[in-house]
Design a protein around this motif. Structure first.
Motif, PDB file in Angstrom:
ATOM      1  N   ALA A 197       1.200  -1.186  -0.080  1.00 49.60           N
ATOM      2  CA  ALA A 197      -0.008  -0.257   0.198  1.00 49.60           C
ATOM      3  C   ALA A 197       0.548   1.514  -0.015  1.00 49.60           C
ATOM      4  CB  ALA A 197      -1.790  -0.219   1.164  1.00 49.60           C
ATOM      5  N   ALA A 198       0.518   2.155  -0.700  1.00 53.07           N
ATOM      6  CA  ALA A 198       1.176   3.673  -0.512  1.00 53.07           C
ATOM      7  C   ALA A 198       0.998   4.040   0.945  1.00 53.07           C
ATOM      8  CB  ALA A 198       0.819   4.331  -2.133  1.00 53.07           C
ATOM      9  N   ARG A 199       1.466   5.275   1.059  1.00 47.94           N
ATOM     10  CA  ARG A 199       1.024   5.659   2.106  1.00 47.94           C
ATOM     11  C   ARG A 199      -0.078   6.663   1.956  1.00 47.94           C
ATOM     12  NH1 ARG A 199       4.974   6.997   5.591  1.00 47.94           N
ATOM     13  NH2 ARG A 199       7.443   6.469   4.410  1.00 47.94           N
ATOM     14  N   ASP A 200      -0.830   6.927   3.485  1.00 45.73           N
ATOM     15  CA  ASP A 200      -2.101   7.240   3.574  1.00 45.73           C
ATOM     16  C   ASP A 200      -3.930   6.754   2.627  1.00 45.73           C
ATOM     17  OD1 ASP A 200      -2.739   9.473   4.776  1.00 45.73           O
ATOM     18  OD2 ASP A 200      -1.174  10.297   3.388  1.00 45.73           O
ATOM     19  N   GLY A 201      -3.080   4.894   1.556  1.00 44.59           N
ATOM     20  CA  GLY A 201      -3.090   3.959   0.980  1.00 44.59           C
ATOM     21  C   GLY A 201      -4.741   3.130   2.210  1.00 44.59           C
ATOM     22  N   ARG A 202      -5.358   2.831   0.939  1.00 43.37           N
ATOM     23  CA  ARG A 202      -6.401   1.627   1.414  1.00 43.37           C
ATOM     24  C   ARG A 202      -6.920   0.301   1.679  1.00 43.37           C
ATOM     25  NH1 ARG A 202      -6.329   6.834  -0.685  1.00 43.37           N
ATOM     26  NH2 ARG A 202      -8.394   6.746  -2.478  1.00 43.37           N
ATOM     27  N   ILE A 203      -7.445  -0.385   2.645  1.00 47.51           N
ATOM     28  CA  ILE A 203      -7.196  -1.030   2.306  1.00 47.51           C
ATOM     29  C   ILE A 203      -8.705  -2.011   2.317  1.00 47.51           C
ATOM     30  CG2 ILE A 203      -6.627  -3.762   2.585  1.00 47.51           C
ATOM     31  CD1 ILE A 203      -4.195  -1.983   3.541  1.00 47.51           C
ATOM     32  N   VAL A 204      -9.216  -2.057   1.522  1.00 48.13           N
ATOM     33  CA  VAL A 204     -10.881  -2.690   1.520  1.00 48.13           C
ATOM     34  C   VAL A 204     -10.750  -4.155   1.709  1.00 48.13           C
ATOM     35  CG1 VAL A 204     -13.219  -2.449   0.827  1.00 48.13           C
ATOM     36  CG2 VAL A 204     -11.759  -0.760   0.257  1.00 48.13           C
ATOM     37  N   GLN A 205     -11.254  -4.990   2.789  1.00 47.90           N
ATOM     38  CA  GLN A 205     -11.295  -6.645   2.826  1.00 47.90           C
ATOM     39  C   GLN A 205     -12.506  -6.819   2.220  1.00 47.90           C
ATOM     40  OE1 GLN A 205      -8.494  -7.855   4.137  1.00 47.90           O
ATOM     41  NE2 GLN A 205      -9.557  -9.659   2.841  1.00 47.90           N
ATOM     42  N   ILE A 206     -13.309  -7.407   1.801  1.00 49.48           N
ATOM     43  CA  ILE A 206     -14.879  -8.270   1.608  1.00 49.48           C
ATOM     44  C   ILE A 206     -14.447  -9.667   1.967  1.00 49.48           C
ATOM     45  CG2 ILE A 206     -15.139  -5.821   0.122  1.00 49.48           C
ATOM     46  CD1 ILE A 206     -14.544  -8.330  -2.238  1.00 49.48           C
ATOM     47  N   ALA A 207     -13.747 -10.212   2.034  1.00 50.43           N
ATOM     48  CA  ALA A 207     -13.548 -11.846   2.178  1.00 50.43           C
ATOM     49  C   ALA A 207     -12.043 -12.291   2.573  1.00 50.43           C
ATOM     50  CB  ALA A 207     -13.740 -12.342   1.281  1.00 50.43           C
TER      51      ALA A 207
END
Length: 332
Positions: free
Chosen positions: A235-245
Motif C-alpha cells: 500500500a501507498a502512504r495514506d492507502g486504503r485497504i478494503v477487506q471483503i472476504a
C-alpha cells in the motif's frame, strides 16, 4: 403476463457440504409486502457467499428465506401495497438477502434497478451482487479517485472483473492479481494496466516496481490470510485497504507498525445483512453513476458460464473448481 402459480421451484441446501447437498424443491410462491415487488426470475447469479451458505458458514440473516441466491433479474409479476416504481411486466435486476435461486423472488422496490438497455436478462442477473459490492467498497469505503492506483486481488472473479472495469471507467490505474497466464490476459483484456500471476510473482515487489516505489492507493482484497500483512507492504502512504472476504482465513499475525507509519486505513464490510434502506442508497448511487456506463457498453458483466436451475450442483462445482473467469449464472 403469464399467470402466477401457487408453487415454484427453489434451491435449498439439505445439510452442509459439497455441491451435491443442493436440491431443487417445491415451495409456495412468496407474496410481496409493503413496498415490495414479486419478480418472475429469469436469471440468478452464483456468488461466493452462496458457496459459504451451502457449506454452513454463512447463514441467511433473520427474515430471509433459506433458498440460496443473492441476485436476480427478471420481470415484475406482481406488486405489493405502495410499490409503484416498477409496473407489472417491467424488466428489473435486484439484490436480495436470499431466495434468488427460485422461479419467483420478493424484493423491496428500492433494492431493484431497471435493466439497462443492451443487457440481456442473463447478463443483468450477474450485475447486482458484484456491482453493489464493488461500488460500496471501492468507491465509498475505499474512496478511489481518478489517477490513483487500485490493486485488485482475484482479478477474474465476478468482483474482480467488475472492479477492473469500473475503476478504469472512473479514471484510475488498475493492477490485478490472478492465478494463471490465461487469467492475467483476461484482466488485461478488461482494461487492467498490469496483471501478475500470484503463483509466480511476488505481488508486493511487482506493485512497488509498477508504481515507482509508491504502492497502491486502494487495495481490494478477498483473500485475507497472509495477504493482509503483504497488503500493508504494497500500500501507498495514506492507502486504503478494503477487506471483503477471507478465502485464506481471517486470523493472521500482523505487525501494525506499517499501519501507523503509512497512515493506512484498513476497513471492510459485508453486504447481505445491511438494511433495505442502506442497500437502497447504494442502488441509487449505481443508478446515477454506473447504469449509464452499462448502457454505453463502458462496463459489462463478464459471463463465464450458464446453467439450468436443475444443474445448480454443476454450477457450484464450476465455482469450487476456481477456473471460472467472470460470473456463473443460473437460467430459469
Amino acid at each position: 403476463m403469464a399467470a402466477i402459480s401457487d408453487t415454484m421451484r427453489a434451491v435449498v441446501a439439505e445439510g452442509h457440504g459439497g455441491p451435491d447437498v443442493l436440491k431443487v424443491v417445491r415451495r409456495p410462491v412468496p407474496q410481496p409486502g409493503e413496498g415490495e415487488i414479486l419478480v418472475r426470475v429469469k436469471a440468478a447469479g452464483v456468488n461466493r457467499p452462496d458457496v459459504l451458505q451451502r457449506q454452513g458458514g454463512y447463514p441467511p440473516p433473520p427474515g430471509a428465506p433459506d433458498t440460496l441466491g443473492l441476485e436476480i433479474a427478471g420481470e415484475v409479476a406482481a406488486t405489493g401495497p405502495d410499490a409503484t416504481r416498477f409496473p407489472v411486466g417491467t424488466p428489473v435486476m435486484a439484490l436480495v438477502p436470499g431466495g434468488g435461486y427460485a422461479d419467483y423472488a420478493v424484493v423491496h422496490e428500492s433494492n431493484a434497478l431497471p435493466v439497462p438497455a443492451g443487457l440481456s436478462l442473463e447478463e443483468a442477473g450477474a450485475v447486482p451482487e458484484t456491482y453493489f459490492t464493488v461500488w460500496t467498497n471501492v468507491f465509498e469505503r475505499g474512496r478511489l479517485q481518478p489517477g490513483e492506483t487500485l490493486l485488485v486481488h482475484g482479478g477474474t472473479s465476478g468482483i474482480g472483473t467488475t472492479a477492473i472495469q469500473l475503476a478504469k471507467a472512473f479514471g484510475a490505474r488498475v493492477i490485478a492479481t490472478a492465478g494463471s497466464r490465461e487469467k492475467c490476459e483476461a484482466c488485461l483484456a478488461l482494461g487492467a494496466d498490469l496483471a501478475f500471476n500470484y503463483r509466480e510473482t511476488d505481488f508486493v515487489a511487482a506493485v512497488k516496481e509498477a508504481t515507482n516505489g509508491k504502492g497502491a492507493d486502494v487495495i481490494l482484497d478477498m483473500v485475507g490470510g497472509d495477504y493482509i500483512p503483504r497488503n500493508y507492504e504494497a500500500a501507498a502512504r495514506d492507502g486504503r485497504i478494503v477487506q471483503i472476504a477471507f478465502l485464506k482465513g481471517s486470523r493472521v499475525e500482523v505487525d501494525f507498525r506499517l499501519l501507523m507509519l503509512k497512515r493506512l486505513t484498513h476497513t471492510g464490510s459485508t453486504l447481505r445483512a445491511r438494511s433495505v434502506a442502506e442497500k437502497a442508497l447504494i442502488a441509487r448511487a449505481l443508478e446515477e453513476k454506473v447504469l449509464p456506463l452499462l448502457e454505453k457498453g463502458r462496463a459489462k458483466p463478464q459471463i463465464d458460464s450458464t446453467f439450468a436451475l436443475e444443474d445448480v450442483a454443476k454450477a457450484h462445482a464450476r465455482m469450487d473448481g476456481g477456473e471460472h473467469i467472470g460470473k456463473i449464472v443460473l437460467r430459469l
